[in-house]
Design a protein around this motif. Structure first.
Motif, PDB file in Angstrom:
ATOM      1  N   THR A  85       1.629  -2.669   3.288  1.00 41.79           N
ATOM      2  CA  THR A  85       3.342  -2.862   3.001  1.00 41.79           C
ATOM      3  C   THR A  85       3.833  -3.866   4.324  1.00 41.79           C
ATOM      4  OG1 THR A  85       4.472  -0.515   4.413  1.00 41.79           O
ATOM      5  CG2 THR A  85       4.256  -0.999   1.926  1.00 41.79           C
ATOM      6  N   ASN A  86       3.499  -3.950   5.237  1.00 38.20           N
ATOM      7  CA  ASN A  86       3.227  -4.865   6.764  1.00 38.20           C
ATOM      8  C   ASN A  86       2.399  -5.702   7.102  1.00 38.20           C
ATOM      9  OD1 ASN A  86       6.096  -2.929   7.343  1.00 38.20           O
ATOM     10  ND2 ASN A  86       4.673  -1.799   7.775  1.00 38.20           N
ATOM     11  N   ILE A 114       5.321   1.538  -4.980  1.00 37.88           N
ATOM     12  CA  ILE A 114       5.978   0.654  -3.837  1.00 37.88           C
ATOM     13  C   ILE A 114       6.561   0.085  -4.095  1.00 37.88           C
ATOM     14  CG2 ILE A 114       4.914   1.078  -1.516  1.00 37.88           C
ATOM     15  CD1 ILE A 114       2.716   3.488  -1.779  1.00 37.88           C
ATOM     16  N   PRO A 115       6.769  -0.920  -4.174  1.00 36.92           N
ATOM     17  CA  PRO A 115       7.777  -2.173  -4.389  1.00 36.92           C
ATOM     18  C   PRO A 115       7.073  -2.658  -3.264  1.00 36.92           C
ATOM     19  CG  PRO A 115       9.796  -0.516  -4.445  1.00 36.92           C
ATOM     20  CD  PRO A 115       8.706   0.116  -4.475  1.00 36.92           C
ATOM     21  N   THR A 116       7.116  -2.726  -2.290  1.00 37.29           N
ATOM     22  CA  THR A 116       7.159  -3.214  -0.897  1.00 37.29           C
ATOM     23  C   THR A 116       5.911  -3.636  -0.772  1.00 37.29           C
ATOM     24  OG1 THR A 116       7.227  -2.112   1.179  1.00 37.29           O
ATOM     25  CG2 THR A 116       9.131  -2.674  -0.335  1.00 37.29           C
ATOM     26  N   ILE A 117       4.893  -3.310  -1.634  1.00 38.39           N
ATOM     27  CA  ILE A 117       3.437  -3.571  -1.258  1.00 38.39           C
ATOM     28  C   ILE A 117       3.523  -5.214  -1.439  1.00 38.39           C
ATOM     29  CG2 ILE A 117       0.537  -4.291  -1.928  1.00 38.39           C
ATOM     30  CD1 ILE A 117       1.492  -0.728  -2.560  1.00 38.39           C
ATOM     31  N   LYS A 118       2.761  -5.608  -0.306  1.00 35.81           N
ATOM     32  CA  LYS A 118       2.518  -7.380  -0.621  1.00 35.81           C
ATOM     33  C   LYS A 118       1.085  -7.474  -1.230  1.00 35.81           C
ATOM     34  CE  LYS A 118       5.474  -8.551   3.014  1.00 35.81           C
ATOM     35  NZ  LYS A 118       5.634  -7.581   4.819  1.00 35.81           N
ATOM     36  N   GLU A 119       1.095  -8.634  -2.397  1.00 32.89           N
ATOM     37  CA  GLU A 119       0.397  -8.908  -2.897  1.00 32.89           C
ATOM     38  C   GLU A 119      -1.562  -9.305  -2.180  1.00 32.89           C
ATOM     39  OE1 GLU A 119      -2.293  -8.560  -6.585  1.00 32.89           O
ATOM     40  OE2 GLU A 119      -0.439  -7.800  -6.554  1.00 32.89           O
ATOM     41  N   ASN A 130      -1.641  -8.479   0.716  1.00 31.69           N
ATOM     42  CA  ASN A 130      -2.628  -7.980   1.536  1.00 31.69           C
ATOM     43  C   ASN A 130      -3.643  -7.128   1.017  1.00 31.69           C
ATOM     44  OD1 ASN A 130      -0.945  -8.821   4.004  1.00 31.69           O
ATOM     45  ND2 ASN A 130       0.734  -6.916   3.817  1.00 31.69           N
TER      46      ASN A 130
END
Length: 116
Positions: free
Chosen positions: A43-44, A83-88, A90
């Motif tokens: 996520t970050n 978890i919709p805040t996962i960055k693709e 990453n």
């Protein structure tokens, strides 16, 4: 005695036919547990933690058959949907950053049926 041996072989053969060869041994709980420590990285960004990379390694060793890899892939997609805040980006770089080769992409967009 001979009939007892034959009975044992018949029972073993029946057991083998009941267990499907294509059935996956990997469960979503295993995948979730293995990758739970990766959520902060996913996520970050930054650097994945040691427990995260250990989980990626566990995922690699548990998903050995095609059915296992497809099941794990589907579990990853289900987890990513929660978890919709996962960055693709990453997710895509996670195995490389952990120095682990996973036999399927970690992505919420993967067609898991294409994995062999």
């Amino acid at each position: 005695m001979k009939s007892a041996v034959i009975s044992v072989f018949v029972m073993l053969a029946m057991f083998l036919f009941v267990v499907k060869q294509g059935q996956a041994a990997v469960t979503c709980k295993q995948v979730d547990d293995a990758l739970a420590a990766c959520v902060p990285y996913l996520t970050n960004g930054g650097v994945p933690s040691t427990p995260c990379c250990n989980g990626v390694g566990e995922l690699r060793t548990s998903a050995v058959t095609t059915a296992d890899r497809q099941a794990a892939c589907n579990c990853v997609k289900q987890a990513a949907a929660r978890i919709p805040t996962i960055k693709e980006d990453n997710a895509a770089t996670l195995p490389a950053k952990c120095h682990v080769q996973v036999d399927f992409p970690i992505s919420k967009n993967t067609n898991c049926e294409d994995i062999h």
